[in-house]
Design an enzyme around this catalytic site. Structure first.
Site, PDB file in Angstrom:
ATOM      1  N   GLY A 224       0.837  -1.193   0.000  1.00 14.09           N
ATOM      2  CA  GLY A 224       0.000   0.000   0.000  1.00 14.09           C
ATOM      3  C   GLY A 224       0.867   1.236   0.000  1.00 14.09           C
ATOM      4  O   GLY A 224       2.058   1.161   0.288  1.00 14.09           O
ATOM      5  N   ALA A 225       0.247   2.359  -0.350  1.00 11.19           N
ATOM      6  CA  ALA A 225       0.980   3.617  -0.423  1.00 11.19           C
ATOM      7  C   ALA A 225       1.580   3.953   0.945  1.00 11.19           C
ATOM      8  O   ALA A 225       1.105   3.444   1.957  1.00 11.19           O
ATOM      9  CB  ALA A 225       0.037   4.726  -0.875  1.00 11.19           C
ATOM     10  N   GLY A 227       2.271   5.385   4.456  1.00  6.35           N
ATOM     11  CA  GLY A 227       1.397   5.994   5.457  1.00  6.35           C
ATOM     12  C   GLY A 227       0.010   5.393   5.564  1.00  6.35           C
ATOM     13  O   GLY A 227      -0.841   5.923   6.251  1.00  6.35           O
ATOM     14  N   THR A 228      -0.218   4.266   4.875  1.00  7.10           N
ATOM     15  CA  THR A 228      -1.554   3.678   4.941  1.00  7.10           C
ATOM     16  C   THR A 228      -1.701   2.736   6.132  1.00  7.10           C
ATOM     17  O   THR A 228      -2.735   2.095   6.282  1.00  7.10           O
ATOM     18  CB  THR A 228      -1.900   2.911   3.647  1.00  7.10           C
ATOM     19  N   LYS A 230       0.650   0.149   7.202  1.00  8.78           N
ATOM     20  CA  LYS A 230       1.172  -1.214   7.065  1.00  8.78           C
ATOM     21  C   LYS A 230       1.901  -1.640   8.337  1.00  8.78           C
ATOM     22  O   LYS A 230       1.627  -2.704   8.891  1.00  8.78           O
ATOM     23  CB  LYS A 230       2.131  -1.292   5.870  1.00  8.78           C
ATOM     24  N   THR A 231       2.814  -0.785   8.777  1.00  7.36           N
ATOM     25  CA  THR A 231       3.573  -1.111   9.982  1.00  7.36           C
ATOM     26  C   THR A 231       2.632  -1.238  11.176  1.00  7.36           C
ATOM     27  O   THR A 231       2.731  -2.161  11.979  1.00  7.36           O
ATOM     28  CB  THR A 231       4.621  -0.013  10.232  1.00  7.36           C
ATOM     29  N   HIS A 446      -1.676  35.223 -11.558  1.00  5.37           N
ATOM     30  CA  HIS A 446      -1.363  33.817 -11.810  1.00  5.37           C
ATOM     31  C   HIS A 446      -2.406  32.915 -11.135  1.00  5.37           C
ATOM     32  O   HIS A 446      -3.019  32.068 -11.779  1.00  5.37           O
ATOM     33  CB  HIS A 446       0.045  33.522 -11.267  1.00  5.37           C
ATOM     34  N   GLU A 447      -2.640  33.150  -9.845  1.00  6.95           N
ATOM     35  CA  GLU A 447      -3.588  32.303  -9.123  1.00  6.95           C
ATOM     36  C   GLU A 447      -5.015  32.524  -9.624  1.00  6.95           C
ATOM     37  O   GLU A 447      -5.792  31.577  -9.744  1.00  6.95           O
ATOM     38  CB  GLU A 447      -3.513  32.550  -7.609  1.00  6.95           C
TER      39      GLU A 447
HETATM   40  P1  ADP Z   1       3.197   2.661   6.588  1.00  4.83           P
HETATM   41  O1  ADP Z   1       3.997   1.635   7.309  1.00  4.83           O
HETATM   42  O2  ADP Z   1       2.118   2.084   5.732  1.00  4.83           O
HETATM   43  O3  ADP Z   1       4.006   3.654   5.833  1.00  4.83           O
HETATM   44  P2  ADP Z   1       2.473   3.387   9.243  1.00  4.83           P
HETATM   45  O4  ADP Z   1       1.863   2.122   9.701  1.00  4.83           O
HETATM   46  O5  ADP Z   1       3.846   3.652   9.702  1.00  4.83           O
HETATM   47  O6  ADP Z   1       2.412   3.509   7.677  1.00  4.83           O
HETATM   48  O7  ADP Z   1       1.514   4.564   9.668  1.00  4.83           O
HETATM   49  C1  ADP Z   1       1.989   5.753  10.183  1.00  4.83           C
HETATM   50  C2  ADP Z   1       1.046   6.313  11.207  1.00  4.83           C
HETATM   51  O8  ADP Z   1      -0.170   6.731  10.604  1.00  4.83           O
HETATM   52  C3  ADP Z   1       0.627   5.293  12.232  1.00  4.83           C
HETATM   53  O9  ADP Z   1       1.527   5.250  13.282  1.00  4.83           O
HETATM   54  C4  ADP Z   1      -0.728   5.800  12.669  1.00  4.83           C
HETATM   55  O10 ADP Z   1      -0.598   6.777  13.657  1.00  4.83           O
HETATM   56  C5  ADP Z   1      -1.266   6.457  11.433  1.00  4.83           C
HETATM   57  N1  ADP Z   1      -2.192   5.568  10.719  1.00  4.83           N
HETATM   58  C6  ADP Z   1      -2.014   5.070   9.491  1.00  4.83           C
HETATM   59  N2  ADP Z   1      -3.061   4.310   9.118  1.00  4.83           N
HETATM   60  C7  ADP Z   1      -3.924   4.313  10.153  1.00  4.83           C
HETATM   61  C8  ADP Z   1      -5.192   3.691  10.388  1.00  4.83           C
HETATM   62  N3  ADP Z   1      -5.788   2.932   9.467  1.00  4.83           N
HETATM   63  N4  ADP Z   1      -5.787   3.900  11.574  1.00  4.83           N
HETATM   64  C9  ADP Z   1      -5.188   4.664  12.506  1.00  4.83           C
HETATM   65  N5  ADP Z   1      -4.004   5.270  12.348  1.00  4.83           N
HETATM   66  C10 ADP Z   1      -3.361   5.111  11.184  1.00  4.83           C
HETATM   67 ZN    ZN Z   2       0.500  28.003 -10.528  1.00  6.36          ZN
HETATM   68 MG    MG Z   3       5.990   1.528   7.482  1.00  8.34          MG
END
Ligand code: ADP
Ligand code: ZN
Ligand code: MG
EC number: 3.4.24.-
Length: 640
Positions: A224-225, A227-228, A230-231, A446-447
């Site tokens: 997944g992208a 910040g979604t 995964k960790t 511009h804007e």
């Molecule tokens: P990835 O490993 O996918 O890059 P992380 O698991 O490290 O992302 O997510 C970073 C932070 O974003 C987490 O520590 C959490 O605080 C927040 N976060 C991301 N997804 C969720 C979710 N589905 N529910 C709650 N918090 C989330």
């Molecule tokens: Zn512009």
């Molecule tokens: Mg991660």
């Protein structure tokens, strides 16, 4: 065994911290000092504090004959003599002969002997052993302790020298309540959680599955992208199952020394099997799991060996090893196919960017512990943040709280969160970034150019906010908000998006007859869309529906384009791209020319107030007879 504890916890209490080698020299000196001290102490304790005089047995015989001796205490061969004048002396007799016989031999008459009391004490008691053995034993014990102590130091130092081969895994203790993450802490991701529940079940009661002959997947790949979550989700699986969680990132495996990555893998799996049931989590596995032998991205031997070792370990799992390997990546497209074949990471769990209701749930999770004012409407914030990842939403809530704290408020208000959206999206406002009068004018036109084109063209997203306050890298910005959340975008939308991106460029040219460096990022946005339309999405009539470039995953993954087509096709592509861009320029120019009044009115208002919110902006539009787009859902991002 050496762990690099993230949480300073050891699930089984097995991990023992090895002593630090830097203090090795000091420890030896300390040990010697300690040894000497103890030996000295021993001498003082067991040594003869008060010295008892000794007499020769012949002298004793004389004294007995003279009747000077009150009694003799016999303990083995040791004699303690008390004289009539209460003087005490010691002596020794031959071991195997009786005292009376000895004295008799020295010429003591039986009459003289009978006047002396002879006490014989049992010598086989505990005291006997203590007194007789301890003097020999104690130094030996001390020497042994000393050597043991010394060898421990040496071993510690030796272990340190190895550590680069030892696994650097961080271990999360399942019983550590404070750091435990469960599915409750992960909002949304319903399908992913559903899929992972099975893994949790297995780790909780492996017997149930093994008895029925079920083979549980060895590996789960989370994709997944960024910040979604995964960790986060991987940790939650460990937290739900209450098993130790061994966490190592892919790049940590890769070391400069050949073979070390592989030996780390071995160590990691050995540790995990000992702690089983357990989860081994390899984060950012694309750092090692890239396609082998391609020479792509440096393609070094080390990485291949590490990857091979992972594959070997996974193949070597017995079904009852109860170790599950989880891995995460945001580049599933570059992974070695061997990793994904059945029997390895055969479960794939895809984490999508959260949709509106998931975003609201994520916001709610991160709003816990933050005092919210009554006017907070998380639903509205969720509507305004399409494309935000879980991590973005987390930082949005955090930024909101920071803004409130900075203004010394005890609660977070809705407008804190609204400002935080823009901050997360565009970076902080740079109010101190002063523009000259001329620059301010150019930025305003511009804007205004972007804004008018977006508002007039039918397939562009409506404008939510226009500002000439610098933010992050942008001199000014126009925020559009899609009418509704969407996963698919059409050709018409792309065409209007390109025109909108070029609106600033066209406006500058039209009003000032000159172009600044301002629109450079607009141009690259427009060009990228145009290129992708031609080479990826089959949206060009001249090329047709041919995918000249693989589009792995979604466009938001930010793929780089590889040129893998012929010179002729490449020329054709370039021609198509510039045709699309030119069309965009034309349509933007047409809009600005047709609505010049509205355009200049907005620019002038911007110079005056610097930021126009949706309401004021739309007032100007309607005043100039521009129809507003029907709003179904409100939401922003995408800055130009
Ligand atoms: P990835 O490993 O996918 O890059 P992380 O698991 O490290 O992302 O997510 C970073 C932070 O974003 C987490 O520590 C959490 O605080 C927040 N976060 C991301 N997804 C969720 C979710 N589905 N529910 C709650 N918090 C989330
Ligand atoms: Zn512009
Ligand atoms: Mg991660």
């Amino acid at each position: 065994m050496q762990f690099d504890f993230l949480n300073q916890k050891d699930p089984q209490g097995k991990g023992k911290k090895a002593p630090k080698p830097a203090r090795f020299g000091g420890n030896v000196a300390g040990a010697i000092l300690f040894f000497m001290l103890i030996t000295g102490l021993y001498l003082v304790v067991s040594g003869d504090g008060k010295v008892i005089p000794e007499v020769a047995i012949s002298d004793l015989a004389k004294s007995v004959s003279a009747g000077e001796v009150k009694n003799i205490l016999v303990e083995g061969d040791k004699l303690t003599i008390t004289y009539q004048n209460d003087e005490v002396k010691i002596s020794k007799k031959e071991v195997n002969s009786a005292l009376s016989q000895t004295l008799f031999n020295y010429g003591v008459t039986p009459e003289a002997l009978s006047k002396t009391e002879i006490l014989i004490k049992d010598e086989s008691g505990f005291m006997f052993w203590l007194v007789n053995i301890l003097p020999f034993l104690l130094p030996i014990v001390f020497i042994l302790i000393f050597f043991w102590y010394l060898s421990r130091q040496v071993k510690g130092a030796g272990m340190q020298a190895f550590t680069f081969g030892q696994s650097k895994a961080r271990i999360t203790d399942p019983n550590d309540k404070n750091n435990r993450v469960t599915f409750k802490d992960v909002a949304g991701c319903k399908e992913a959680k559903e899929e992972l529940k099975e893994i949790v079940d297995f780790l909780k009661s492996p017997k149930k599955f093994l008895d029925i002959g079920a083979r549980i997947p060895k590996g789960v790949m989370l994709t997944g992208a960024p910040g979604t979550g995964k960790t986060l989700l991987a940790r939650a699986v460990a937290g739900e199952a209450i098993v130790p969680f061994f966490n190592l990132s892919g790049s940590e495996f890769v070391e400069m020394f050949v073979g070390v990555g592989a030996s780390r893998v071995r160590d990691l799996f050995k540790m995990a099997k000992k702690a089983a049931p357990a989860i081994v989590f390899i984060d950012e596995i694309d750092a090692i799991g890239r396609t082998r032998g391609g020479g792509f991205g440096g393609g070094n031997d080390e990485r291949e060996q590490t990857l091979n070792q992972i594959l070997v370990e996974m193949d070597g799992f017995e079904p009852n090893d109860k170790v599950i390997v989880m891995a995460a990546t945001n580049r599933p497209d570059v992974l070695d196919p061997a990793l994904i074949r059945p029997g390895r990471f055969d479960r794939k769990v895809l984490l999508d960017l959260p949709d509106r209701s998931d975003r609201e749930e994520i916001l709610k999770i991160h709003a816990i512990k933050k005092p919210l004012a009554e006017d907070i409407n998380l639903k509205l914030i969720a509507e305004r943040t399409p494309g935000f990842s879980g991590a973005d939403l987390y930082s949005l809530m955090n930024e909101g709280a920071i803004l409130a704290a900075r203004e010394n408020r005890k609660k977070v208000f809705q407008f804190d969160l609204i400002r935080a959206i823009e901050k997360v999206m565009l970076g902080p406002e740079r109010k101190s970034h002063l523009l000259s009068k001329k620059e301010k004018e150019i930025t305003a036109y511009h804007e205004a150019g972007h804004a008018i084109v977006a508002s007039v063209l039918p397939h562009a997203d409506p404008v939510h906010k226009v500002s000439i306050i610098a933010r992050g890298n942008a001199g000014g910005y126009t925020l559009k908000l899609p009418l509704e959340e969407r996963r698919l975008q059409s050709k018409k939308e792309f065409i209007d998006d390109i025109a909108m991106s070029l609106g600033g460029y066209v406006a500058e040219q039209m009003i000032f007859g000159d172009i600044t460096t301002g629109p450079s990022s607009d141009l690259s946005v427009a060009t990228n869309i145009a290129r992708a339309m031609v080479t990826r999405w089959g949206m060009s009539d001249a090329i047709g529906p041919v995918a000249l470039v693989d589009s792995p995953g979604r466009p938001q993954y930010g793929e780089m384009m590889e040129k893998e087509f012929s010179e002729t096709v490449s020329t054709k592509v370039d021609a198509e791209v510039s045709r699309i861009i030119n069309d965009g320029l034309k349509s933007a120019g047409k809009v600005l020319a047709e609505h010049k009044k509205a355009f200049t009115a907005i620019a002038k208002k911007l110079i005056e107030v610097e930021t126009l919110e949706q309401e004021e902006y739309e007032k100007i539009l309607t005043a100039h007879g521009i129809m507003l787009k029907k709003k179904e859902v409100v939401a922003p991002p995408e800055a130009q």
